[in-house]
Design a protein around this motif. Structure first.
Motif, mmCIF file in Angstrom:
data_model
loop_
_atom_site.group_PDB
_atom_site.id
_atom_site.type_symbol
_atom_site.label_atom_id
_atom_site.label_comp_id
_atom_site.label_asym_id
_atom_site.label_seq_id
_atom_site.Cartn_x
_atom_site.Cartn_y
_atom_site.Cartn_z
ATOM 1 N N TYR A 1 -10.087 -4.342 -9.487
ATOM 2 C CA TYR A 1 -11.142 -4.270 -8.486
ATOM 3 C C TYR A 1 -10.739 -5.078 -7.258
ATOM 4 O O TYR A 1 -9.912 -5.991 -7.315
ATOM 5 C CB TYR A 1 -12.495 -4.728 -9.037
ATOM 6 N N ASP B 1 0.818 -1.205 0.000
ATOM 7 C CA ASP B 1 0.000 0.000 0.000
ATOM 8 C C ASP B 1 0.859 1.264 0.000
ATOM 9 O O ASP B 1 2.064 1.216 0.264
ATOM 10 C CB ASP B 1 -0.983 0.014 1.178
ATOM 11 N N SER C 1 -8.213 5.539 -6.760
ATOM 12 C CA SER C 1 -8.345 4.124 -7.114
ATOM 13 C C SER C 1 -8.124 3.896 -8.607
ATOM 14 O O SER C 1 -8.630 4.651 -9.444
ATOM 15 C CB SER C 1 -9.746 3.646 -6.700
ATOM 16 N N ASP C 2 -7.412 2.835 -8.907
ATOM 17 C CA ASP C 2 -7.146 2.432 -10.289
ATOM 18 C C ASP C 2 -8.391 1.805 -10.908
ATOM 19 O O ASP C 2 -9.024 0.928 -10.305
ATOM 20 C CB ASP C 2 -5.985 1.433 -10.315
ATOM 21 N N SER D 1 -5.579 1.008 -4.722
ATOM 22 C CA SER D 1 -5.722 2.413 -4.372
ATOM 23 C C SER D 1 -4.586 2.873 -3.468
ATOM 24 O O SER D 1 -3.843 2.051 -2.916
ATOM 25 C CB SER D 1 -7.066 2.654 -3.667
ATOM 26 N N MET E 1 -14.036 0.017 -6.216
ATOM 27 C CA MET E 1 -12.668 0.351 -5.830
ATOM 28 C C MET E 1 -11.710 -0.721 -6.315
ATOM 29 O O MET E 1 -12.013 -1.911 -6.264
ATOM 30 C CB MET E 1 -12.548 0.510 -4.315
ATOM 31 N N ARG F 1 -9.316 7.972 -0.901
ATOM 32 C CA ARG F 1 -8.570 7.006 -1.696
ATOM 33 C C ARG F 1 -8.623 7.417 -3.163
ATOM 34 O O ARG F 1 -9.669 7.856 -3.641
ATOM 35 C CB ARG F 1 -9.158 5.597 -1.561
ATOM 36 N N TYR G 1 -6.795 -8.291 -5.054
ATOM 37 C CA TYR G 1 -7.071 -7.428 -6.208
ATOM 38 C C TYR G 1 -7.068 -8.259 -7.483
ATOM 39 O O TYR G 1 -6.266 -9.183 -7.639
ATOM 40 C CB TYR G 1 -6.026 -6.321 -6.326
#
Length: 270
Positions: free
Chosen positions: A101, A53, A96-97, A116, A113, A94, A267
């Motif tokens: 997901y 993270d 988020s990409d 992130s 989300m 956040r 993810y």
């Protein structure tokens, strides 16, 4: 479903950080790497090897300007925040990409989300240490209740003493009956009662290190750059005081059995 491996999650998060830094530089928004990300930058020159993270700290005024920017401009990521995202009840933001997901069985997530990075506001806490501690503890029960309200089910804490578990259970049971939106807005308003620029003390009130978050406000007002995974990013100039208060002897690696991620999430590529 194709799950992302650790290195892939790190790369996606790094791409988000690069874009975030670009926006901040173009708009003169102050920020610093924070928490374990700042520790990783100093000790490892990048990610802590077993972590994925990224945490960011921003003075409240810059934090709010960044949220306004994301709300009005077409960014290359999703910006998730209390004021602009439906069913989002966290005291931090956040980004988020969109290509990924998240699956997390431990907490309720009623919004889209992916991978992130977390952006935490730094708020003022007053002008002496006793007032700062009192201001930090305002709304503390509500903050704990807000955290518990997002648990799907009760689970043992990996970081707190077993003696605290009855309190956590009580918080969990109480949290089933709260209005999360009103609770979150109330706590957020309490966090902003003291101006960052004029306070002698400041901190990340929503941070996980509790009283250790209380620092001299000057800690968050002077910056330098450092390389993180081969890219230049901003960090606070007095990082030693921050990291020492949070982690003690931060240059010493934890025991090998502790060199694992504490995240429960997975993810996947969309």
């Amino acid at each position: 479903m194709v799950e992302l491996k650790l290195k892939e999650v790190q790369r996606v998060a790094l791409d988000l950080l690069i874009e975030f830094d670009k926006i901040c530089k173009e708009n003169s928004f102050r920020y610093s790497l924070g928490g374990g990300t700042l520790l990783g930058a100093i000790r490892h020159g990048g990610f802590i090897p077993w972590d994925d993270d990224i945490d960011i700290m921003m003075p409240r005024v810059d934090y709010e300007k960044f949220l306004e920017y994301c709300h009005h401009d077409n960014c290359g990521f999703d910006c998730l925040s209390l004021n602009y995202t439906e069913n989002y009840f966290d005291l931090f933001t956040r980004i988020s990409d969109r290509r990924t997901y998240l699956v997390d069985d431990s907490r309720e997530i009623d919004y889209k989300m992916g991978v992130s990075i977390d952006i935490f506001p730094i708020d003022g806490l007053g002008n002496n240490d006793s007032i700062a501690l009192r201001n930090f503890n305002k709304g503390r029960f509500k903050r704990e209740l807000l955290v518990a309200s997002k648990w799907k089910k009760y689970f043992r804490s990996e970081t707190r003493s077993i003696l605290f578990e009855p309190v956590r259970m009580l918080l969990f049971l109480m949290s089933r009956f709260v209005n999360k939106q009103k609770l979150c807005q109330s706590v957020d308003a309490t966090c902003q009662l003291n101006d960052f620029e004029t306070s002698h003390f400041a901190g990340c009130i929503s941070g996980v290190y509790r009283e250790k978050e209380i620092m001299l406000a000057s800690t968050f007002k002077n910056y330098q750059t450092i390389q993180f995974e081969g890219y230049d990013f901003d960090i606070i100039l007095d990082y030693d005081a921050y990291l020492t208060k949070h982690y003690g002897n931060y240059m010493q690696l934890p025991p090998i059995e502790q060199q694992v991620s504490h995240h429960r999430a997975q993810y996947y590529w969309r």
